[in-house]
Design an enzyme around this catalytic site. Structure first.
Site, PDB file in Angstrom:
ATOM      1  N   ASP A 184     -14.390  52.428 -66.991  1.00  0.00           N
ATOM      2  CA  ASP A 184     -13.867  52.080 -67.986  1.00  0.00           C
ATOM      3  C   ASP A 184     -12.324  52.082 -68.051  1.00  0.00           C
ATOM      4  O   ASP A 184     -11.650  52.765 -67.550  1.00  0.00           O
ATOM      5  CB  ASP A 184     -14.409  53.211 -69.141  1.00  0.00           C
ATOM      6  CG  ASP A 184     -14.358  52.816 -70.603  1.00  0.00           C
ATOM      7  OD1 ASP A 184     -14.041  51.547 -70.680  1.00  0.00           O
ATOM      8  OD2 ASP A 184     -14.698  53.469 -71.414  1.00  0.00           O
ATOM      9  N   ARG A 235      -7.916  47.869 -71.873  1.00  0.00           N
ATOM     10  CA  ARG A 235      -6.537  48.780 -72.219  1.00  0.00           C
ATOM     11  C   ARG A 235      -5.612  48.750 -71.395  1.00  0.00           C
ATOM     12  O   ARG A 235      -4.278  48.547 -71.622  1.00  0.00           O
ATOM     13  CB  ARG A 235      -6.953  50.355 -72.775  1.00  0.00           C
ATOM     14  CG  ARG A 235      -7.324  50.605 -73.856  1.00  0.00           C
ATOM     15  CD  ARG A 235      -7.941  52.018 -73.990  1.00  0.00           C
ATOM     16  NE  ARG A 235      -9.409  52.031 -73.303  1.00  0.00           N
ATOM     17  CZ  ARG A 235     -10.010  53.077 -73.037  1.00  0.00           C
ATOM     18  NH1 ARG A 235      -9.236  54.145 -73.226  1.00  0.00           N
ATOM     19  NH2 ARG A 235     -11.092  52.959 -72.347  1.00  0.00           N
ATOM     20  N   TRP A 236      -5.875  48.660 -70.073  1.00  0.00           N
ATOM     21  CA  TRP A 236      -4.883  48.517 -68.887  1.00  0.00           C
ATOM     22  C   TRP A 236      -4.099  47.232 -69.012  1.00  0.00           C
ATOM     23  O   TRP A 236      -2.799  47.083 -68.870  1.00  0.00           O
ATOM     24  CB  TRP A 236      -5.447  48.767 -67.827  1.00  0.00           C
ATOM     25  CG  TRP A 236      -4.687  48.621 -66.356  1.00  0.00           C
ATOM     26  CD1 TRP A 236      -3.850  49.571 -65.843  1.00  0.00           C
ATOM     27  CD2 TRP A 236      -4.143  47.427 -65.809  1.00  0.00           C
ATOM     28  NE1 TRP A 236      -3.108  49.266 -64.817  1.00  0.00           N
ATOM     29  CE2 TRP A 236      -3.369  47.774 -64.759  1.00  0.00           C
ATOM     30  CE3 TRP A 236      -4.347  46.049 -65.900  1.00  0.00           C
ATOM     31  CZ2 TRP A 236      -2.555  46.905 -63.802  1.00  0.00           C
ATOM     32  CZ3 TRP A 236      -3.872  45.061 -64.996  1.00  0.00           C
ATOM     33  CH2 TRP A 236      -3.148  45.583 -63.964  1.00  0.00           C
ATOM     34  N   HIS A 268     -10.056  43.323 -65.709  1.00  0.00           N
ATOM     35  CA  HIS A 268     -11.316  43.465 -64.951  1.00  0.00           C
ATOM     36  C   HIS A 268     -11.226  42.916 -63.646  1.00  0.00           C
ATOM     37  O   HIS A 268     -11.604  43.531 -62.691  1.00  0.00           O
ATOM     38  CB  HIS A 268     -12.462  42.624 -65.681  1.00  0.00           C
ATOM     39  CG  HIS A 268     -12.755  43.073 -67.009  1.00  0.00           C
ATOM     40  ND1 HIS A 268     -13.151  44.578 -67.297  1.00  0.00           N
ATOM     41  CD2 HIS A 268     -13.008  42.298 -68.131  1.00  0.00           C
ATOM     42  CE1 HIS A 268     -13.323  44.354 -68.506  1.00  0.00           C
ATOM     43  NE2 HIS A 268     -13.340  43.141 -69.062  1.00  0.00           N
ATOM     44  N   ASN A 281     -23.043  44.312 -72.835  1.00  0.00           N
ATOM     45  CA  ASN A 281     -21.822  43.781 -72.767  1.00  0.00           C
ATOM     46  C   ASN A 281     -21.909  42.390 -72.944  1.00  0.00           C
ATOM     47  O   ASN A 281     -20.870  41.496 -73.223  1.00  0.00           O
ATOM     48  CB  ASN A 281     -21.311  43.821 -71.049  1.00  0.00           C
ATOM     49  CG  ASN A 281     -20.693  45.375 -71.054  1.00  0.00           C
ATOM     50  OD1 ASN A 281     -20.516  45.610 -69.871  1.00  0.00           O
ATOM     51  ND2 ASN A 281     -20.104  45.821 -72.076  1.00  0.00           N
ATOM     52  N   ARG A 334     -16.694  59.122 -65.176  1.00  0.00           N
ATOM     53  CA  ARG A 334     -16.265  58.200 -66.150  1.00  0.00           C
ATOM     54  C   ARG A 334     -14.962  58.020 -66.377  1.00  0.00           C
ATOM     55  O   ARG A 334     -14.171  59.162 -66.720  1.00  0.00           O
ATOM     56  CB  ARG A 334     -16.918  58.199 -67.645  1.00  0.00           C
ATOM     57  CG  ARG A 334     -16.652  57.049 -68.727  1.00  0.00           C
ATOM     58  CD  ARG A 334     -17.546  57.054 -69.792  1.00  0.00           C
ATOM     59  NE  ARG A 334     -17.124  56.017 -70.721  1.00  0.00           N
ATOM     60  CZ  ARG A 334     -17.668  55.336 -71.418  1.00  0.00           C
ATOM     61  NH1 ARG A 334     -18.913  55.726 -71.522  1.00  0.00           N
ATOM     62  NH2 ARG A 334     -17.256  54.324 -72.171  1.00  0.00           N
ATOM     63  N   SER A 393     -23.096  56.240 -72.006  1.00  0.00           N
ATOM     64  CA  SER A 393     -23.225  54.732 -72.155  1.00  0.00           C
ATOM     65  C   SER A 393     -24.289  53.910 -71.742  1.00  0.00           C
ATOM     66  O   SER A 393     -24.183  52.897 -71.308  1.00  0.00           O
ATOM     67  CB  SER A 393     -21.936  53.837 -72.119  1.00  0.00           C
ATOM     68  OG  SER A 393     -20.934  54.484 -72.953  1.00  0.00           O
ATOM     69  N   GLU A 449     -23.539  65.958 -61.993  1.00  0.00           N
ATOM     70  CA  GLU A 449     -22.218  66.672 -62.544  1.00  0.00           C
ATOM     71  C   GLU A 449     -21.576  65.586 -63.054  1.00  0.00           C
ATOM     72  O   GLU A 449     -21.246  64.770 -62.576  1.00  0.00           O
ATOM     73  CB  GLU A 449     -21.576  67.640 -61.259  1.00  0.00           C
ATOM     74  CG  GLU A 449     -22.365  68.473 -60.690  1.00  0.00           C
ATOM     75  CD  GLU A 449     -22.865  69.797 -61.950  1.00  0.00           C
ATOM     76  OE1 GLU A 449     -21.820  69.863 -62.579  1.00  0.00           O
ATOM     77  OE2 GLU A 449     -23.816  70.274 -61.744  1.00  0.00           O
TER      78      GLU A 449
HETATM   79  C1  FPP Z   1     -15.220  48.805 -69.297  1.00  0.00           C
HETATM   80  O1  FPP Z   1     -13.770  48.375 -69.490  1.00  0.00           O
HETATM   81  C2  FPP Z   1     -15.423  47.760 -67.850  1.00  0.00           C
HETATM   82  C3  FPP Z   1     -16.176  46.831 -67.921  1.00  0.00           C
HETATM   83  C4  FPP Z   1     -17.204  46.501 -68.979  1.00  0.00           C
HETATM   84  C5  FPP Z   1     -16.369  45.893 -66.729  1.00  0.00           C
HETATM   85  C6  FPP Z   1     -16.211  46.693 -65.606  1.00  0.00           C
HETATM   86  C7  FPP Z   1     -16.041  45.471 -64.567  1.00  0.00           C
HETATM   87  C8  FPP Z   1     -15.173  45.646 -63.479  1.00  0.00           C
HETATM   88  C9  FPP Z   1     -14.438  46.747 -63.127  1.00  0.00           C
HETATM   89  C10 FPP Z   1     -15.405  44.352 -62.664  1.00  0.00           C
HETATM   90  C11 FPP Z   1     -16.341  44.547 -61.707  1.00  0.00           C
HETATM   91  C12 FPP Z   1     -17.003  43.062 -61.355  1.00  0.00           C
HETATM   92  C13 FPP Z   1     -17.545  42.908 -60.088  1.00  0.00           C
HETATM   93  C14 FPP Z   1     -17.575  41.463 -59.861  1.00  0.00           C
HETATM   94  C15 FPP Z   1     -17.847  43.851 -59.270  1.00  0.00           C
HETATM   95  P1  FPP Z   1     -13.524  48.317 -70.739  1.00  0.00           P
HETATM   96  O2  FPP Z   1     -13.066  46.479 -70.830  1.00  0.00           O
HETATM   97  O3  FPP Z   1     -14.220  48.384 -71.935  1.00  0.00           O
HETATM   98  O4  FPP Z   1     -12.010  48.738 -71.289  1.00  0.00           O
HETATM   99  P2  FPP Z   1     -11.300  49.078 -72.489  1.00  0.00           P
HETATM  100  O5  FPP Z   1     -12.304  50.341 -73.069  1.00  0.00           O
HETATM  101  O6  FPP Z   1      -9.820  49.756 -72.273  1.00  0.00           O
HETATM  102  O7  FPP Z   1     -11.310  48.055 -73.487  1.00  0.00           O
END
Ligand code: FPP
Length: 257
Positions: A30, A34-35, A47, A78, A194, A202, A213
């Site tokens: 997660d 924000r990053w 992402h 999602n 997480r 979630s 753990e």
């Molecule tokens: C949650 O961060 C992250 C996701 C919903 C997607 C995670 C996906 C990846 C790291 C890419 C993986 C892809 C492949 C092809 C393996 P968020 O978007 O909810 O972040 P936020 O809480 O800062 O809004």
């Protein structure tokens, strides 16, 4: 032991078999959005950075002797995100496979996908199939990518499979359901991490994380590195895992709760 069948430890065996290094780590990655926002960039850039972090993390886990890493890449929920973000994430699958598969395959990573594939496009399904088939003989570490996955979906599909297999009510047991869950090839996660500061599960691996753990960190996923991984491993090593039993000394019988 490489598990192709569900691995179930009795509480006593589990307590006795406890080691400081988890066999299986699950991660909710997660904080990508924000990053990116902090850098005035679109969420999908976060992402993309998250994919690079994932590749580094799987290699770091392999170096530390971890056998299974399972990550939540796209949840059943999602689809509710803005359509450009959903299509960005789908496109990222194709980019990630073409950019990283050769390297991951060459260092012994086995890739498996868990989730409902019926709703994803042929292109995405094809990329996942390629990743699975090109790595199916690897055994250094198994990277399971949960994609269009939800813990509730998993329990439901296992029940549906049990009905299709003709099981009677009496035959619905922990073992008969566990063997029909999407990750029946792996032991349950020992450590569940997480990133991103939220402290909830979630709908990830609900069944499998019963005795995991939990470690939560404020670190945003794109910034997760070896220091954060080692911090989570150190925290895991400090935990006292009892699996519903009690701590036993060698001359004392176990009681499960
Ligand atoms: C949650 O961060 C992250 C996701 C919903 C997607 C995670 C996906 C990846 C790291 C890419 C993986 C892809 C492949 C092809 C393996 P968020 O978007 O909810 O972040 P936020 O809480 O800062 O809004």
């Amino acid at each position: 032991m490489k598990a192709d069948k569900p691995v179930h430890l009795s509480p006593r065996a589990a307590v006795e078999g406890q080691t400081a290094i988890p066999r299986h780590i699950a991660i909710v990655m997660d904080g990508n959005g924000r990053w990116a926002k902090k850098r005035f960039m679109p969420r999908v850039v976060g992402h993309g950075q998250g994919v690079d972090t994932l590749v580094k993390t799987v290699l770091a886990c392999a170096d530390r002797g971890i056998e299974y890493l399972t990550v939540f890449a796209f949840s059943s929920e999602n689809w509710k995100r803005p359509s450009d973000e959903v299509s960005g994430l789908m496109g990222l699958v194709l980019v990630a496979v073409s950019k990283h598969l050769t390297k991951l395959a060459s260092v012994g990573v086995r890739i498996r996908i868990v989730g409902d594939r019926s709703q994803v496009s042929d292109k995405v399904r094809g990329a996942w199939l390629e990743a699975e088939s090109r790595t199916e003989h690897n055994s250094r570490i198994t990277l399971s990518v949960a994609f269009n996955y939800g813990g509730r979906w998993d329990v439901i599909q296992a029940c549906q499979q049990a009905v299709k297999d003709g099981l009677t009510a009496d035959q619905i047991t922990e073992d008969s359901l566990a063997s029909r869950m999407a990750m029946s090839y792996a032991p349950d996660p020992d450590l569940f991490i997480r990133t991103g500061g939220e402290t909830r599960i979630s709908n990830f691996l609900l069944w499998q994380s019963a005795y995991s753990e939990l470690v939560f960190t404020d670190c945003l996923w794109p910034e997760f590195g070896e220091a954060e991984l080692d911090h989570a491993l150190a925290e895991f090593a400090r935990r006292d895992r009892r699996f519903g039993g009690v701590k036993v000394s060698a001359d004392e019988p176990t009681h499960s709760a």
